[in-house]
Motif scaffolding. Structure first.
Motif, PDB file in Angstrom:
ATOM      1  N   UNK A 391      -3.413  20.091  25.031  1.00 18.73           N
ATOM      2  CA  UNK A 391      -4.157  20.654  23.902  1.00 18.73           C
ATOM      3  C   UNK A 391      -4.304  22.160  23.956  1.00 18.73           C
ATOM      4  N   UNK A 392      -4.307  22.747  25.142  1.00 16.41           N
ATOM      5  CA  UNK A 392      -4.556  24.183  25.256  1.00 16.41           C
ATOM      6  C   UNK A 392      -3.315  25.020  24.925  1.00 16.41           C
ATOM      7  N   UNK A 393      -2.141  24.556  25.385  1.00 13.93           N
ATOM      8  CA  UNK A 393      -0.959  25.401  25.268  1.00 13.93           C
ATOM      9  C   UNK A 393       0.266  24.706  24.687  1.00 13.93           C
ATOM     10  N   UNK A 394       0.507  23.454  25.035  1.00 10.27           N
ATOM     11  CA  UNK A 394       1.722  22.792  24.565  1.00 10.27           C
ATOM     12  C   UNK A 394       1.706  22.593  23.056  1.00 10.27           C
ATOM     13  N   UNK A 395       0.534  22.288  22.485  1.00 17.33           N
ATOM     14  CA  UNK A 395       0.450  22.144  21.027  1.00 17.33           C
ATOM     15  C   UNK A 395       0.734  23.470  20.336  1.00 17.33           C
ATOM     16  N   UNK A 396       0.253  24.562  20.909  1.00 18.90           N
ATOM     17  CA  UNK A 396       0.539  25.885  20.337  1.00 18.90           C
ATOM     18  C   UNK A 396       2.035  26.162  20.366  1.00 18.90           C
ATOM     19  N   UNK A 397       2.697  25.797  21.461  1.00 13.31           N
ATOM     20  CA  UNK A 397       4.147  25.987  21.553  1.00 13.31           C
ATOM     21  C   UNK A 397       4.868  25.197  20.469  1.00 13.31           C
ATOM     22  N   UNK A 398       4.461  23.964  20.272  1.00 16.51           N
ATOM     23  CA  UNK A 398       5.076  23.132  19.225  1.00 16.51           C
ATOM     24  C   UNK A 398       4.935  23.791  17.850  1.00 16.51           C
ATOM     25  N   UNK A 399       3.751  24.306  17.580  1.00 16.00           N
ATOM     26  CA  UNK A 399       3.505  24.898  16.262  1.00 16.00           C
ATOM     27  C   UNK A 399       4.310  26.180  16.065  1.00 16.00           C
ATOM     28  N   UNK A 400       4.463  26.955  17.120  1.00 17.74           N
ATOM     29  CA  UNK A 400       5.287  28.165  17.015  1.00 17.74           C
ATOM     30  C   UNK A 400       6.741  27.807  16.740  1.00 17.74           C
ATOM     31  N   UNK A 401       7.265  26.829  17.453  1.00 17.79           N
ATOM     32  CA  UNK A 401       8.648  26.393  17.195  1.00 17.79           C
ATOM     33  C   UNK A 401       8.800  25.877  15.772  1.00 17.79           C
ATOM     34  N   UNK A 402       7.829  25.105  15.315  1.00 21.46           N
ATOM     35  CA  UNK A 402       7.900  24.551  13.957  1.00 21.46           C
ATOM     36  C   UNK A 402       7.876  25.645  12.901  1.00 21.46           C
ATOM     37  N   UNK A 403       7.244  26.777  13.228  1.00 24.27           N
ATOM     38  CA  UNK A 403       7.159  27.891  12.287  1.00 24.27           C
ATOM     39  C   UNK A 403       8.359  28.830  12.387  1.00 24.27           C
ATOM     40  N   UNK A 404       9.311  28.505  13.271  1.00 22.53           N
ATOM     41  CA  UNK A 404      10.524  29.315  13.374  1.00 22.53           C
ATOM     42  C   UNK A 404      10.444  30.455  14.351  1.00 22.53           C
ATOM     43  N   UNK A 405       9.431  30.458  15.215  1.00 22.07           N
ATOM     44  CA  UNK A 405       9.341  31.488  16.245  1.00 22.07           C
ATOM     45  C   UNK A 405       9.292  30.817  17.609  1.00 22.07           C
ATOM     46  N   UNK A 406       9.264  31.612  18.679  1.00 23.22           N
ATOM     47  CA  UNK A 406       9.318  31.042  20.027  1.00 23.22           C
ATOM     48  C   UNK A 406       8.160  31.561  20.870  1.00 23.22           C
ATOM     49  N   UNK A 407       7.535  30.707  21.643  1.00 25.41           N
ATOM     50  CA  UNK A 407       6.483  31.166  22.554  1.00 25.41           C
ATOM     51  C   UNK A 407       7.081  32.022  23.666  1.00 25.41           C
TER      52      UNK A 407
END
Length: 514
Positions: A391-407
């Motif tokens: 919940x702290x970081x992996x979900x944020x990574x997923x959302x960044x990828x889905x938005x077309x950017x990379x963590x």
């Protein structure tokens, strides 16, 4: 703790008789505690609830409320009961701000009970109509959830045991279900369940977990919980390290009496609560809490920016041999890494937070993390990574990828966690890994030896943590393995310098992705 008390030169213990005799500088309850009745049962008596919920509620009692005292329930051991009951459940809050100490005695906790030998008494109390709210701080792992999906882990040994013996439960889902069933059977309206743990949409998630457990036990009971029990979501924020013997000594010297289990914390506190309490609630908003219709933006900000940053600092610091968060913030490079994490990965992943400048919030976090008065140990923060990282970081990574950017920094954090699982820091010192999956993770790390690719692939295969998508993302996998290889071959300091050299320039100007 018992040794500390036995060896003390102080003959007296903090209790009702000592309150009026405390030094004038010590804040203490001014209300008539004997006139206060319980309205809240709190489950999970770690330091945090006593530095947060109990303090807000103590403020409400100071304002004249008489029906919102707290009865604490612990599910782990009798230690907290043994410490607080001889003190009439009074304890000291030590707020520290870089050397400036403020002491306050809290009186909102009226009693302490333990499930191991008082289960029936606790259930009897929960049936009482005067109890209108059940609050919880049992950590993420306490809800027996599947870390990857957030749903009930139906293979969890505690869940299997409670379904076999539902009237004598030991798990939190089983305990709440039985309490709700008994209260319904007694003809009392359902209490509100207020979760105060760091879970995204914590109320909604725990409602679904409890309702699923209840459904496995009795489908009609599961429907009743979904239709009739309120589970407001909350965001809680106050840094509260574990109490040390040195803290007890400071408190005893300032009070002039012993306190077996004081709580150490920072001055800052925040509480955002969805206002859904069918049977009423304390006037927490009059003492600083924020009552809202939707807590989600606030909890995402805190869960990612504070807790996510804490996780990153913890894993890199434990591996490097840095003991406390304030020490990490004195490092030459770690503050730069955390700034990149906020600016490049986390702030862009957040929804709009009403009335809040998120960058200013992270600047305030920097100051809070630098507070040397609160020695928050990195090894303490490192616990339960399998539950906290999704919940702290992996979900944020997923959302960044889905938005077309990379963590940019999240893969480094995951690599640091993987390196952390070796159980030995760069100074050759061993440490204990505290995690529900500790044995499994440590075995994978040991079997991988010095092979970073094998280690990463073995851990990526733990789908309960990573799911299916991130291990299949070639960019994420390559980035994690690259950082892990550097951490294992060159160490933390060189890895951070190399990373920073490749990420020069102004922070990203990305706007929020949602």
């Amino acid at each position: 703790m018992e040794t500390h008390l036995k060896n003390s030169v102080l003959a007296k213990r903090l209790d009702s008789a000592q309150i009026s005799k405390l030094p004038p500088a010590v804040q203490r309850p001014s209300y008539d505690r004997d006139a206060v009745s319980p309205g809240i049962v709190h489950i999970g008596l770690g330091a945090f609830c006593r530095a947060h919920l109990a303090v807000y509620t103590d403020d409400v009692l100071e304002n004249g409320a008489k029906d919102w005292g707290i009865v604490g329930v612990d599910t782990m051991s009798p230690a907290i009961r043994n410490a607080l009951k001889p003190q009439d459940c009074f304890y000291t809050l030590l707020a520290r701000d870089d050397g400036e100490d403020k002491l306050r005695v809290i009186g909102s906790m009226l009693d302490v009970m333990i499930t191991s030998d008082q289960r029936r008494e606790i259930f009897d109390l929960l049936i009482d109509p005067k109890i209108r709210i059940v609050t919880l701080t049992v950590t993420e792992k306490g809800y027996c959830q599947d870390a990857a999906t957030g749903s009930l882990d139906e293979k969890h040994l505690a869940i299997i045991a409670d379904l076999a013996n539902p009237t004598t439960p030991n798990s939190i889902p089983g305990f709440l279900t039985e309490a709700i069933r008994l209260r319904r059977q007694a003809g009392q309206p359902a209490f509100t369940v207020l979760v105060c743990d760091n879970l995204a949409q914590n109320g909604t998630k725990v409602r679904d977990i409890v309702a699923r457990f209840a459904t496995l036990r009795d489908a009609e009971l599961g429907r009743f919980i979904l239709d009739n029990v309120s589970f407001p979501c909350t965001m809680v924020d106050r840094i509260t390290p574990a109490t040390q013997d040195a803290d007890r000594a400071i408190v005893a010297a300032d009070l002039g009496v012993e306190d077996a289990w004081p709580v150490v914390t920072e001055p800052f506190r925040q509480w955002v609560i969805e206002d859904r309490f069918p049977l009423g609630r304390p006037d927490w908003e009059k003492v600083g809490a924020i009552m809202v219709d939707d807590v989600h933006p606030f909890e995402m900000m805190k869960l990612r920016c504070l807790n996510g940053a804490h996780s990153m600092l913890a894993y890199l610091s434990v591996v490097a041999g840095i003991e406390a968060i304030s020490d990490a913030m004195a490092d030459a490079d770690l503050p730069k890494i955390i700034r990149l994490l906020w600016d490049e990965d986390l702030i862009p992943s957040l929804p709009v937070v009403p009335g809040t400048n998120v960058e200013a919030y992270t600047r305030e976090l920097e100051t809070r993390f630098q507070n040397k008065g609160v020695r928050h140990l990195t090894l303490q923060i490192s616990s339960d990574g399998s539950q906290k990282l999704p919940p702290r970081l992996l979900e944020a990574a997923r959302e960044l990828y889905a938005a077309g950017t990379e963590p940019k920094v999240i893969p480094l954090t995951i690599a640091a966690w993987m390196r952390f699982l070796s159980g030995r820091n760069e100074r050759g010192q061993d440490y204990k890994i505290a995690d529900p999956y500790a044995e499994r993770l440590a075995t994978l790390a040991a079997n991988a030896g010095d092979d970073p690719e094998l280690l990463a692939d073995s851990l990526f295969a733990v789908r309960d943590i990573f799911g299916e998508d991130l291990p299949a993302n070639q960019h994420f996998r390559t980035a994690v393995i690259g950082h892990l290889s550097s951490l294992m071959a060159q160490g933390t300091a060189k890895t951070l310098k190399t990373f920073l050299a490749g990420n020069k320039g102004p922070a990203s100007t990305n706007t929020n992705i949602r």
